[in-house]
Design an enzyme around this catalytic site. Structure first.
Site, short mmCIF file in Angstrom:
data_model
loop_
_atom_site.label_atom_id
_atom_site.label_comp_id
_atom_site.label_asym_id
_atom_site.label_seq_id
_atom_site.Cartn_x
_atom_site.Cartn_y
_atom_site.Cartn_z
N LYS A 1 0.82 -1.22 0.00
CA LYS A 1 0.00 0.00 0.00
C LYS A 1 0.85 1.27 0.00
CE LYS A 1 -0.67 0.48 5.01
NZ LYS A 1 0.09 1.74 5.12
N THR A 2 1.98 1.26 0.71
CA THR A 2 2.83 2.46 0.74
C THR A 2 3.39 2.74 -0.64
OG1 THR A 2 3.43 1.96 3.04
CG2 THR A 2 4.80 3.55 1.87
N ASP B 1 -3.66 7.65 4.28
CA ASP B 1 -3.12 6.33 4.61
C ASP B 1 -3.82 5.80 5.87
OD1 ASP B 1 -1.53 4.09 4.55
OD2 ASP B 1 0.22 5.05 5.44
N GLU B 2 -3.91 4.48 6.01
CA GLU B 2 -4.52 3.83 7.19
C GLU B 2 -5.91 4.42 7.48
OE1 GLU B 2 -3.20 1.26 8.27
OE2 GLU B 2 -1.01 1.38 8.25
N GLN C 1 -7.98 -4.73 9.32
CA GLN C 1 -6.91 -4.41 10.26
C GLN C 1 -7.27 -3.21 11.15
OE1 GLN C 1 -2.66 -5.08 8.99
NE2 GLN C 1 -3.56 -4.90 6.95
N ARG D 1 1.58 -11.17 10.46
CA ARG D 1 2.93 -10.65 10.74
C ARG D 1 4.00 -11.64 10.31
NH1 ARG D 1 1.75 -6.34 9.91
NH2 ARG D 1 -0.25 -7.29 9.44
#
Length: 739
Positions: A33-34, A221-222, A256, A608
């Site tokens: 995503k970044t 973002d997020e 998330q 993770r």
């Protein structure tokens, strides 16, 4: 330009090259995503669709903002880099600060206003309460701080807060006084930055229109972590979604969203899709981090949530290894197994820094830390403090140290006014002067004081003397339990809005004492001298709090809560404590929204892991100094068996998911008989004591034995102490006298 778009997968390319329209990018864990966010900005600038000063990009951490700028600098040509400084890229708080600094007069602020961090804000509230002669036990400063911030984050000034009772009405009055104090002192807290920025844009139409015309592309973002006020702020700048307004490009993952306790509202994603009539919803589902079995497990777990936008992670990396599952008899066995497995991985060439130990609650770290310390394995606690360094634990240990040694000035200074008991700085100055004069400890100097300082400090001395007297005949775990209550520590943290985690840590200190007692092999002679045993325990705690934590950057195992692990990744992940009541947490089990957030937290934990994932749980766990029998987590049941490899024979105990029962339970005889391995069996008589017999206990008084089980060191009895309640006590620890 081709270099800029090279190596993007089809969905990433589609997201990066979207026309100037509102878009929602559902970016799964490890899906890049970044990269999409930075490439989108670079593409818009290089294709001439927007000047750098027309870009507004919002992140949630300063670290993320710096990474975004660093990547953009590498992507854009030098001439663009010079003008990139005009871009507004930062956190919500950072951007609001920039806006308020630029328009401080319109915002009603001096140009050089100062920002209060959380600690400064708490100190300001304490000063306010003292100035107004408000009882800080009735209105705890930290609780008032949470109340004020919650109202601001909801967009509410004091006049708009509904007060349904006298207590809330008084808190609203204090909120008003706090605002007056902040305005007088030219300071703003973090919540105020956003609220005042929103109010400025809302009421000042020319200013709002200026920024609406300037920022043609707003990227977030997020997005799943935004609260309601942050979403309203974005809507203002995007001209409420009207045609001709800015294009909102929101990147996030509703699966998330794990910060509801901080005010995050996952529903903002659905509201955005509806209110802005978003036609471009792109799912980034290709994962570049984990192997297939790990992703299949994550997909299977999160699929049980109903309120989600939906996506399915996949990878080209292959299935990888099966997910390893281990069932331990007890929490200590679970910790030993984890440490042994880490030692085996390191012998096979694994790097310790690529291994993470995750847990739901901070209190779980103690037993893991103890086993790592005993095995000589370097470790670091990420995003938090080691168990014996935590504030509440250091407070509790300070009381225990004063019982063992009243002349310990460091311990005395730490808790003489904690919890607050009206002992001010002036009284302590007088005491310190007396200690110098008489060449004695602070504690021993109290009788030499007169007036108010002598009176208030004498009350504290009587408290310590009472603790020493009342614990003189108690076993070590019960001694710790008594001190936590009698000192007021439990009551203090119980009154804090977010004190539950600290209370869990205090309970874990009782477990630490019980484990120390069991491992020390103390004989009857030592048990007859509980304060001498206390000194040994305090020495043990000091050693475990010593220098063995690894330095930053060294090869060390990483310990952290699941919340702290978000955004990180490791080759090997151990997720421990997968039991009903622990994960999912008992506070969430009875509410649908809470349970769905716990499942999202589990999804975060699983994703993770890159190469290998271990899941473990224990049939029994020490809680509040007593052994509890557990059901394995429903989340384990949601993982297809074909993806797992059990490293221990799974017991046939019914899962919480099938039984519908939440939390800890005491197994029935039938359940115990079926489980393998089994808890201690129920007896009619243990250690010379029988069911129905009356016994006396130093702390709880007289009681009647209602159940008995186990043998040898595991022998224990359940006693009804009347007013003190029903307690399970280990015979090897508790001193019971037949009546």
């Amino acid at each position: 330009m081709s270099d800029l778009l090279a190596n993007l997968n089809p969905q990433q390319l589609q997201a990066v090259t979207l026309p100037s329209q509102h878009a929602l990018i559902l970016a799964g864990a490890g899906s890049g995503k970044t990269r999409v966010l930075t490439t989108r900005i670079a593409w818009l600038v290089q294709t001439g669709q927007v000047d750098p000063h027309g870009v507004l990009a919002v992140t949630f951490t300063n670290k993320a903002a710096k990474e975004l700028l660093a990547r953009l600098s590498a992507m854009l040509p030098l001439n663009f880099n010079r003008s990139a400084r005009s871009m507004w890229i930062g956190t919500f708080h950072g951007l609001c600060n920039r806006l308020l600094r630029t328009h401080h007069r319109d915002a009603g602020l001096p140009q050089l206003f100062q920002i209060l961090d959380s600690g400064d804000q708490l100190a300001a509230i304490k000063r306010l309460l003292k100035a107004l002669n408000v009882d800080d036990e009735k209105f705890p400063p930290r609780e008032l701080q949470h109340f004020i911030n919650a109202q601001k984050e909801a967009g509410l000034r004091p006049h708009a807060v509904e007060a349904w009772d006298e207590y809330t009405r008084r808190r609203v009055e204090l909120y008003t006084e706090y605002e007056v104090q902040c305005q007088r002192e030219s300071v703003v807290d973090f919540a105020e930055l956003l609220l005042r920025s929103f109010e400025l844009l809302e009421r000042n139409e020319p200013l709002r229109q200026h920024y609406q015309r300037r920022f043609r592309h707003i990227l977030v973002d997020e997005f799943q972590d935004t609260n309601r006020l942050q979403y309203r702020w974005l809507k203002l700048l995007a001209d409420e979604g009207r045609d001709g307004g800015a294009s909102l490009f929101c990147v996030g993952d509703d699966d998330q969203s794990i910060y509801r306790f901080r005010g995050a509202e996952v529903g903002n994603m659905r509201d955005f899709e509806r209110e802005f009539q978003v036609s471009n919803v792109i799912r980034l589902e290709q994962n570049y981090r984990s192997h297939g079995n790990i992703l299949d497990a994550a997909n299977a777990i999160i699929r049980h949530n109903t309120a989600r936008l939906g996506k399915n992670l996949w990878t080209e990396r292959g299935a990888g290894e099966p997910i390893r599952v281990f069932e331990a008899l007890a929490d200590l066995d679970e910790a030993r197994w984890i440490v042994e497995e880490i030692q085996s991985l390191v012998r096979d060439g694994a790097s310790r820094s690529d291994v993470a130990l995750l847990y739901r609650s901070n209190a779980q770290s103690r037993v893991l830390e103890h086993q790592l310390f005993s095995a000589g394995i370097p470790y670091r606690v990420y995003g938090g403090l080691r168990f014996f360094e935590r504030q509440e634990i250091k407070h509790a240990l300070a009381y225990l140290r004063l019982i063992a040694n009243a002349d310990d000035d460091t311990a005395f200074s730490r808790v003489v006014n904690f919890p607050a008991r009206g002992i001010g700085a002036r009284s302590l100055e007088v005491l310190q002067d007396a200690a110098k004069t008489w060449n004695s400890s602070l504690y021993a100097s109290v009788p030499h004081l007169a007036g108010k300082p002598g009176t208030v400090l004498a009350q504290f001395v009587r408290l310590i003397e009472g603790l020493r007297r009342d614990t003189a005949k108690l076993p070590l775990p019960e001694m710790v339990d008594h001190v936590l209550d009698a000192s007021g520590l439990r009551a203090h943290y119980r009154n804090e809005k977010e004190g539950q985690e600290r209370l869990e840590n205090l309970d874990e200190l009782i477990n630490a004492a019980a484990n120390f007692l069991a491992e020390s092999g103390a004989g009857a002679e030592a048990l007859d001298q509980p304060h001498a045993l206390l000194a040994d325990f305090l020495a043990h705690a000091s050693l475990e709090a010593g220098e063995h934590q690894a330095d930053a950057g060294s090869d060390a195992v990483q310990l952290m809560t699941v919340h702290s692990s978000k955004g990180l990744e490791f080759d090997v992940v151990f997720l421990s404590g997968l039991e009903e009541g622990l994960f999912p947490h008992e506070n969430s089990i009875l509410e649908t929204e809470g349970l769905e957030e716990e499942r999202r937290l589990m999804y975060v934990a699983v994703t993770r892991a890159r190469e290998r994932l271990y899941l473990s749980f224990a049939q029994s766990r020490m809680l509040h100094g007593q052994t509890r029998y557990n059901l394995r987590s429903r989340f384990l049941e949601e993982i297809p068996e074909v993806l797992t490899k059990w490293l221990s024979a799974p017991s046939s105990r019914a899962s919480a998911a099938r039984s519908g029962f939440g939390g800890y339970y005491e197994p029935s005889r039938a359940a115990v008989a079926k489980s393998a391995p089994v808890p201690p069996r129920r007896n009619q008589e243990v250690g010379g004591l029988r069911i129905g017999q009356t016994v006396s206990h130093a702390k709880f008084g007289k009681g009647v034995i209602v159940a008995a089980e186990g043998s040898g060191s595991d022998a224990r009895v359940q006693i009804n102490f009347g007013a003190a309640g029903i307690k399970w006590l280990l015979l090897g620890v508790a001193k019971l006298t037949p009546v």
